[in-house]
Design an enzyme around this catalytic site. Structure first.
Site, PDB file in Angstrom:
ATOM      1  N   LYS A  15       0.856  -1.203   0.000  1.00  0.00           N
ATOM      2  CA  LYS A  15       0.000   0.000   0.000  1.00  0.00           C
ATOM      3  C   LYS A  15       0.889   1.250   0.000  1.00  0.00           C
ATOM      4  O   LYS A  15       1.945   1.256  -0.620  1.00  0.00           O
ATOM      5  CB  LYS A  15      -0.950  -0.030   1.189  1.00  0.00           C
ATOM      6  CG  LYS A  15      -1.637  -1.380   1.367  1.00  0.00           C
ATOM      7  CD  LYS A  15      -2.726  -1.358   2.369  1.00  0.00           C
ATOM      8  CE  LYS A  15      -3.257  -2.767   2.559  1.00  0.00           C
ATOM      9  NZ  LYS A  15      -4.533  -2.789   3.211  1.00  0.00           N
ATOM     10  N   HIS A  99      -8.164  -3.431  -6.125  1.00  0.00           N
ATOM     11  CA  HIS A  99      -8.128  -3.570  -4.665  1.00  0.00           C
ATOM     12  C   HIS A  99      -9.296  -2.773  -4.079  1.00  0.00           C
ATOM     13  O   HIS A  99      -9.653  -1.713  -4.580  1.00  0.00           O
ATOM     14  CB  HIS A  99      -6.792  -3.058  -4.118  1.00  0.00           C
ATOM     15  CG  HIS A  99      -6.583  -3.392  -2.685  1.00  0.00           C
ATOM     16  ND1 HIS A  99      -7.163  -2.670  -1.665  1.00  0.00           N
ATOM     17  CD2 HIS A  99      -5.887  -4.400  -2.094  1.00  0.00           C
ATOM     18  CE1 HIS A  99      -6.815  -3.213  -0.502  1.00  0.00           C
ATOM     19  NE2 HIS A  99      -6.051  -4.269  -0.741  1.00  0.00           N
ATOM     20  N   GLU A 101      -9.525  -0.856  -1.670  1.00  0.00           N
ATOM     21  CA  GLU A 101      -9.216   0.542  -1.333  1.00  0.00           C
ATOM     22  C   GLU A 101      -9.279   1.419  -2.579  1.00  0.00           C
ATOM     23  O   GLU A 101      -9.692   2.572  -2.514  1.00  0.00           O
ATOM     24  CB  GLU A 101      -7.833   0.623  -0.657  1.00  0.00           C
ATOM     25  CG  GLU A 101      -7.884   0.078   0.764  1.00  0.00           C
ATOM     26  CD  GLU A 101      -6.574  -0.519   1.251  1.00  0.00           C
ATOM     27  OE1 GLU A 101      -5.514  -0.249   0.660  1.00  0.00           O
ATOM     28  OE2 GLU A 101      -6.630  -1.274   2.243  1.00  0.00           O
ATOM     29  N   GLY A 177      -7.159  -5.421   6.887  1.00  0.00           N
ATOM     30  CA  GLY A 177      -6.587  -4.485   7.854  1.00  0.00           C
ATOM     31  C   GLY A 177      -7.345  -4.409   9.170  1.00  0.00           C
ATOM     32  O   GLY A 177      -7.130  -3.506   9.965  1.00  0.00           O
ATOM     33  N   SER A 217      -6.123  -9.906   6.517  1.00  0.00           N
ATOM     34  CA  SER A 217      -5.519 -10.219   7.817  1.00  0.00           C
ATOM     35  C   SER A 217      -4.894 -11.613   7.860  1.00  0.00           C
ATOM     36  O   SER A 217      -4.944 -12.295   8.885  1.00  0.00           O
ATOM     37  CB  SER A 217      -6.544 -10.037   8.942  1.00  0.00           C
ATOM     38  OG  SER A 217      -7.010  -8.698   8.968  1.00  0.00           O
TER      39      SER A 217
HETATM   40  C1  PEP Z   1      -4.643  -6.141   1.513  1.00  0.00           C
HETATM   41  O1  PEP Z   1      -4.397  -4.961   1.601  1.00  0.00           O
HETATM   42  O2  PEP Z   1      -4.777  -6.646   0.412  1.00  0.00           O
HETATM   43  C2  PEP Z   1      -4.730  -6.930   2.751  1.00  0.00           C
HETATM   44  C3  PEP Z   1      -5.169  -8.148   2.678  1.00  0.00           C
HETATM   45  O3  PEP Z   1      -4.359  -6.294   3.915  1.00  0.00           O
HETATM   46  P1  PEP Z   1      -4.205  -6.995   5.364  1.00  0.00           P
HETATM   47  O4  PEP Z   1      -3.416  -8.255   5.172  1.00  0.00           O
HETATM   48  O5  PEP Z   1      -3.472  -5.983   6.185  1.00  0.00           O
HETATM   49  O6  PEP Z   1      -5.581  -7.275   5.870  1.00  0.00           O
END
Ligand code: PEP
Length: 257
Positions: A15, A99, A101, A177, A217
């Site tokens: 990110k 993604h 985001e 996240g 996560s």
């Molecule tokens: C991601 O950003 O694709 C992601 C899975 O983040 P995290 O592992 O921090 O949940």
């Protein structure tokens, strides 16, 4: 995982994290502990400004470098954007597309995702296409309807011979996240569902060759159980990919004989 038919891919998504100096520090710590994992490919998707340096830093290692997005046009009046061809030209191998985001903050839609997938494949990059539902959608019971739609849109107009180069990442938005992980059963159910959609579109041979990751996560504690599922062929990892030792533990989980 099913190593017989498809590659396991462990990919980090940094990110908007790590300066160039921090990227160098990561490489110096990570390369000596990495070795040559036999069973999985490793990718680090890093901020655009650090792509070129990261490619040089990891040149003699098993790490491929990926971008976190790209534009769908080859070139033109798109101030601030970077095209798939530009990424390919400096040695980038993968690009994350869609993604959550980017869908949430930058107006990425299923239509732009499709255009970007086409552009990435035409440039010779492997797109990592993210799909996933919100908590509300899961609670309404429409998860698989939504994922089916997202996968079909992403693959629209993609010729059969290119589909095996596409990687899907099932990323439930509520798990990104947040420290909340989908259970191995929940993740398997959706990843299997994604493969079924691909099978209906392109046939069984193509479907079984496509790598489908789980993301949300994923960490050193839950990776082994998730990766033991037959349709989960790796992970897209945010937070835990920022620390060499934690990322390495996930790679080790994917690399058991
Ligand atoms: C991601 O950003 O694709 C992601 C899975 O983040 P995290 O592992 O921090 O949940």
């Amino acid at each position: 995982m099913n190593r017989r038919y498809r590659k396991t891919i462990i990919a980090g998504n940094w990110k908007m994290n790590k300066t160039l100096t921090e990227t160098k520090a990561f490489a110096e710590e990570f390369k000596p502990i990495l070795g040559r994992p036999k069973w999985c490919d490793i990718v680090l998707c890093v901020p655009a400004v650090n792509l070129h340096s990261a490619i040089r830093m990891f040149k003699d290692s098993r790490v491929s470098i990926g971008a976190e997005t790209c534009h769908y046009e080859e070139n033109g009046a798109f101030t601030g954007e970077v095209s798939a061809q530009m990424l390919k030209d400096i040695g980038v191998k993968y690009v994350i597309i869609g993604h959550s985001e980017r869908r949430q903050y930058y107006n990425e839609t299923d239509f732009t995702v499709n255009k970007k997938v086409i552009s990435a494949l035409n440039a010779g990059l492997r797109p990592i296409v993210c799909v996933g539902e919100s908590l509300e959608q899961r609670e309404l019971g429409v998860t698989m309807d939504l994922i089916t739609y997202q996968v079909k849109c992403a693959l629209a107009n993609i010729p059969i011979e290119k589909v095996r180069h596409v990687v899907f990442a099932y990323e439930p938005i509520w798990a990104i996240g947040t420290g909340k992980t989908a259970t191995a059963e929940e993740a398997q159910e959706v990843c299997e569902g994604i493969r079924t959609v691909i099978r209906k579109l392109y046939g069984a041979r193509v479907a079984r060759a496509v790598t489908i990751q789980y993301g949300g996560s994923m960490n050193a504690k839950n990776a082994a159980e998730l990766l033991a599922q037959p349709d989960i062929d790796g992970g897209l990892i945010g937070g835990a990919s920022l620390k060499p030792d934690q990322f390495m533990q996930i790679i080790n989980a994917a690399n058991q004989d």
